[in-house]
Design a protein around this motif. Sequence first.
Motif, PDB file in Angstrom:
ATOM      1  N   SER A 125       0.838  -1.209   0.000  1.00 49.55           N
ATOM      2  CA  SER A 125       0.000   0.000   0.000  1.00 49.55           C
ATOM      3  C   SER A 125       0.868   1.252   0.000  1.00 49.55           C
ATOM      4  O   SER A 125       0.589   2.226  -0.716  1.00 49.55           O
ATOM      5  CB  SER A 125      -0.922   0.017   1.223  1.00 49.55           C
ATOM      6  OG  SER A 125      -1.832  -1.064   1.180  1.00 49.55           O
ATOM      7  N   GLN A 126       1.938   1.213   0.781  1.00 47.67           N
ATOM      8  CA  GLN A 126       2.818   2.388   0.876  1.00 47.67           C
ATOM      9  C   GLN A 126       3.578   2.636  -0.419  1.00 47.67           C
ATOM     10  O   GLN A 126       3.721   3.790  -0.859  1.00 47.67           O
ATOM     11  CB  GLN A 126       3.798   2.226   2.040  1.00 47.67           C
ATOM     12  CG  GLN A 126       3.153   2.339   3.417  1.00 47.67           C
ATOM     13  CD  GLN A 126       2.489   3.683   3.645  1.00 47.67           C
ATOM     14  OE1 GLN A 126       2.923   4.707   3.136  1.00 47.67           O
ATOM     15  NE2 GLN A 126       1.421   3.688   4.423  1.00 47.67           N
ATOM     16  N   VAL A 127       4.071   1.574  -1.056  1.00 48.08           N
ATOM     17  CA  VAL A 127       4.869   1.791  -2.269  1.00 48.08           C
ATOM     18  C   VAL A 127       3.987   2.276  -3.415  1.00 48.08           C
ATOM     19  O   VAL A 127       4.394   3.146  -4.194  1.00 48.08           O
ATOM     20  CB  VAL A 127       5.681   0.535  -2.658  1.00 48.08           C
ATOM     21  CG1 VAL A 127       4.819  -0.582  -3.195  1.00 48.08           C
ATOM     22  CG2 VAL A 127       6.759   0.900  -3.687  1.00 48.08           C
ATOM     23  N   VAL A 128       2.760   1.780  -3.515  1.00 54.42           N
ATOM     24  CA  VAL A 128       1.869   2.253  -4.576  1.00 54.42           C
ATOM     25  C   VAL A 128       1.503   3.714  -4.340  1.00 54.42           C
ATOM     26  O   VAL A 128       1.535   4.544  -5.268  1.00 54.42           O
ATOM     27  CB  VAL A 128       0.616   1.363  -4.684  1.00 54.42           C
ATOM     28  CG1 VAL A 128      -0.417   1.986  -5.624  1.00 54.42           C
ATOM     29  CG2 VAL A 128       0.995  -0.033  -5.189  1.00 54.42           C
ATOM     30  N   LYS A 129       1.192   4.073  -3.105  1.00 59.78           N
ATOM     31  CA  LYS A 129       0.851   5.470  -2.803  1.00 59.78           C
ATOM     32  C   LYS A 129       2.057   6.397  -3.030  1.00 59.78           C
ATOM     33  O   LYS A 129       1.910   7.481  -3.596  1.00 59.78           O
ATOM     34  CB  LYS A 129       0.347   5.589  -1.359  1.00 59.78           C
ATOM     35  CG  LYS A 129      -1.057   5.035  -1.150  1.00 59.78           C
ATOM     36  CD  LYS A 129      -1.680   5.497   0.141  1.00 59.78           C
ATOM     37  CE  LYS A 129      -1.091   4.803   1.342  1.00 59.78           C
ATOM     38  NZ  LYS A 129      -1.841   5.128   2.589  1.00 59.78           N
ATOM     39  N   ARG A 130       3.222   5.955  -2.595  1.00 63.06           N
ATOM     40  CA  ARG A 130       4.407   6.789  -2.734  1.00 63.06           C
ATOM     41  C   ARG A 130       4.737   7.025  -4.207  1.00 63.06           C
ATOM     42  O   ARG A 130       5.028   8.156  -4.619  1.00 63.06           O
ATOM     43  CB  ARG A 130       5.610   6.140  -2.029  1.00 63.06           C
ATOM     44  CG  ARG A 130       6.936   6.886  -2.199  1.00 63.06           C
ATOM     45  CD  ARG A 130       6.939   8.235  -1.529  1.00 63.06           C
ATOM     46  NE  ARG A 130       6.796   8.110  -0.087  1.00 63.06           N
ATOM     47  CZ  ARG A 130       6.656   9.129   0.761  1.00 63.06           C
ATOM     48  NH1 ARG A 130       6.640  10.373   0.283  1.00 63.06           N
ATOM     49  NH2 ARG A 130       6.519   8.930   2.053  1.00 63.06           N
ATOM     50  N   THR A 131       4.712   5.973  -5.012  1.00 63.67           N
ATOM     51  CA  THR A 131       5.059   6.146  -6.418  1.00 63.67           C
ATOM     52  C   THR A 131       4.014   6.988  -7.140  1.00 63.67           C
ATOM     53  O   THR A 131       4.370   7.840  -7.964  1.00 63.67           O
ATOM     54  CB  THR A 131       5.253   4.790  -7.118  1.00 63.67           C
ATOM     55  OG1 THR A 131       4.104   3.955  -6.897  1.00 63.67           O
ATOM     56  CG2 THR A 131       6.494   4.079  -6.593  1.00 63.67           C
ATOM     57  N   LEU A 132       2.739   6.799  -6.833  1.00 67.27           N
ATOM     58  CA  LEU A 132       1.706   7.643  -7.452  1.00 67.27           C
ATOM     59  C   LEU A 132       1.892   9.104  -7.078  1.00 67.27           C
ATOM     60  O   LEU A 132       1.795   9.995  -7.932  1.00 67.27           O
ATOM     61  CB  LEU A 132       0.314   7.165  -7.041  1.00 67.27           C
ATOM     62  CG  LEU A 132      -0.292   6.014  -7.843  1.00 67.27           C
ATOM     63  CD1 LEU A 132      -1.594   5.545  -7.202  1.00 67.27           C
ATOM     64  CD2 LEU A 132      -0.535   6.408  -9.301  1.00 67.27           C
ATOM     65  N   ARG A 133       2.162   9.373  -5.804  1.00 71.08           N
ATOM     66  CA  ARG A 133       2.384  10.758  -5.377  1.00 71.08           C
ATOM     67  C   ARG A 133       3.576  11.373  -6.110  1.00 71.08           C
ATOM     68  O   ARG A 133       3.611  12.575  -6.364  1.00 71.08           O
ATOM     69  CB  ARG A 133       2.632  10.823  -3.865  1.00 71.08           C
ATOM     70  CG  ARG A 133       1.369  10.942  -3.026  1.00 71.08           C
ATOM     71  CD  ARG A 133       1.674  11.526  -1.653  1.00 71.08           C
ATOM     72  NE  ARG A 133       2.662  10.761  -0.922  1.00 71.08           N
ATOM     73  CZ  ARG A 133       2.380   9.756  -0.081  1.00 71.08           C
ATOM     74  NH1 ARG A 133       1.135   9.399   0.137  1.00 71.08           N
ATOM     75  NH2 ARG A 133       3.343   9.125   0.548  1.00 71.08           N
ATOM     76  N   ASN A 134       4.554  10.542  -6.423  1.00 68.79           N
ATOM     77  CA  ASN A 134       5.733  11.017  -7.142  1.00 68.79           C
ATOM     78  C   ASN A 134       5.528  11.040  -8.651  1.00 68.79           C
ATOM     79  O   ASN A 134       6.474  11.308  -9.400  1.00 68.79           O
ATOM     80  CB  ASN A 134       6.944  10.137  -6.804  1.00 68.79           C
ATOM     81  CG  ASN A 134       7.542  10.469  -5.447  1.00 68.79           C
ATOM     82  OD1 ASN A 134       7.566  11.624  -5.042  1.00 68.79           O
ATOM     83  ND2 ASN A 134       8.016   9.459  -4.740  1.00 68.79           N
ATOM     84  N   GLY A 135       4.307  10.756  -9.110  1.00 64.60           N
ATOM     85  CA  GLY A 135       3.997  10.905 -10.527  1.00 64.60           C
ATOM     86  C   GLY A 135       4.172   9.670 -11.376  1.00 64.60           C
ATOM     87  O   GLY A 135       4.093   9.748 -12.607  1.00 64.60           O
ATOM     88  N   THR A 136       4.400   8.504 -10.750  1.00 58.58           N
ATOM     89  CA  THR A 136       4.526   7.259 -11.507  1.00 58.58           C
ATOM     90  C   THR A 136       3.137   6.729 -11.824  1.00 58.58           C
ATOM     91  O   THR A 136       2.472   6.167 -10.959  1.00 58.58           O
ATOM     92  CB  THR A 136       5.332   6.205 -10.727  1.00 58.58           C
ATOM     93  OG1 THR A 136       6.637   6.715 -10.452  1.00 58.58           O
ATOM     94  CG2 THR A 136       5.449   4.905 -11.510  1.00 58.58           C
ATOM     95  N   THR A 137       2.710   6.915 -13.061  1.00 56.60           N
ATOM     96  CA  THR A 137       1.387   6.433 -13.467  1.00 56.60           C
ATOM     97  C   THR A 137       1.427   4.988 -13.936  1.00 56.60           C
ATOM     98  O   THR A 137       0.421   4.287 -13.898  1.00 56.60           O
ATOM     99  CB  THR A 137       0.792   7.316 -14.573  1.00 56.60           C
ATOM    100  OG1 THR A 137       1.737   7.410 -15.644  1.00 56.60           O
ATOM    101  CG2 THR A 137       0.487   8.715 -14.039  1.00 56.60           C
TER     102      THR A 137
END
Length: 452
Positions: A125-137
């Motif tokens: 959950s954390q890695v998906v949220k972190r990467t999305l927040r950083n713009g990784t679509t």
Amino acid sequence: MDNSKRPTIANVYRGTFIHSTQQTALQILEDELLGVDTDGKIAFTGRGVELDRLSQTFGFSPNEVIQLAQHEFFMPGLVDTHIHACQYSYAGTALDMPLLQWLETYTFPVESHFKDLQFAHKVYSQVVKRTLRNGTTTACYFASLHTDASLLLGQIANNFGQRALVGKVCMDRNDSVKHYKETNQESQEETCRFIAELLKKKYPLVRPVVTPRFAVSCTEALLGQLGAIAKNNNLHIQSHISENLEEIKLVKEMFPDSESYTDVYLKHNLLTDKTVMAHGCYLSDEELVVFRETGASLAHCPNSNISMCSGMLNVRNVLNHNVKLGLGTDVAGGYSASMLDAVRRALDTSKVLTIQNPEYETLSFQEVFRLATLGGSQALSLDDQTGNFEVGKDFDALRVNVAAPGGPIDLLQGEDPKTILEKFLNLGDDRNIAEVFVAGRKVVPFTEPATE
């Protein structure tokens, strides 16, 4: 346009759009209109002066157009072509040894914990949220050996709206951590179960990827079986290649009948136009020719290559061989989950190669911008769906505000859009990423409470 065939427009945006095309590393479109239909696809683009005509053609009200502010622009979503989701818990640490010792000391013991689904849920959950927040679509994920935890990663990516390729790792050879490996039969059966169960979910943006960890951790029998599984299911393939010299030497000893590291994968039908191989720091020109001929691609992971003293990829040589190339964070060998960091480290690596050889043609920020967006989508064979703002593709996009309050960028002299982009790539972070869209859906800011 025939009204019966006219797409239903969900949103229209007006402002500056910056993307790459096959012909141009950087295309800046000022005062541009872009319409997104109810399926999340780009329905039209056009000049701002064409607003009245476009509104009549596509049936939307000019009053509903969403106007970007002066220091905002849209760019395509970032594509991470190589990231180990299960290593995220120790990202930013454990960078004190070379690859093979690092795997034995840190990676395999941590990954073995993912049989605990509660732990897996927390990390994923954390890695998906972190990467999305950083713009990784779009992210191409390695999970662990554990089928159920890997399925959970697919579910979490789907729930948060990220486009993802998810791989259950396969390895039937591991002498360093005895309990973290499978038998050949287990690896085959669990891979097939993983693929079947993930496909059965019918997630719109999440797909399985066949994932032999790397040649060193797989028997020849397993490599061949995985090649057949990928072919029979028309699936993506991901693994590692030529990351460091010790690994290459070991592959040569373990596969004496193969001419090269590349030949090991080629013999087992693991190099296809849907294959992405991480690193490739020491690939020969002959091996790059095989990559081009098979359509296989490379994931350039510069932070990891530097952090673990593995090597430096000559990106210019790869591009000159017309091999598809994207960027990857390679968490946790790379300490940052941000693709902006991958952009910066790619530029740094190119400049170090220039210091070593003044005749080397340094990469420009425009070229690396393309690698992080369109190049990544091409490397993952997803460029028919995403990667830039061509009509018909999904609207995967970042709304960037370079003048975000409290952000890391100061604008002092009326910068033009090209300068603003360069400042964002070199100085920006998640504070500058105001909104993230995947297939037309706004996924950042997260809706509260976030669906998990």
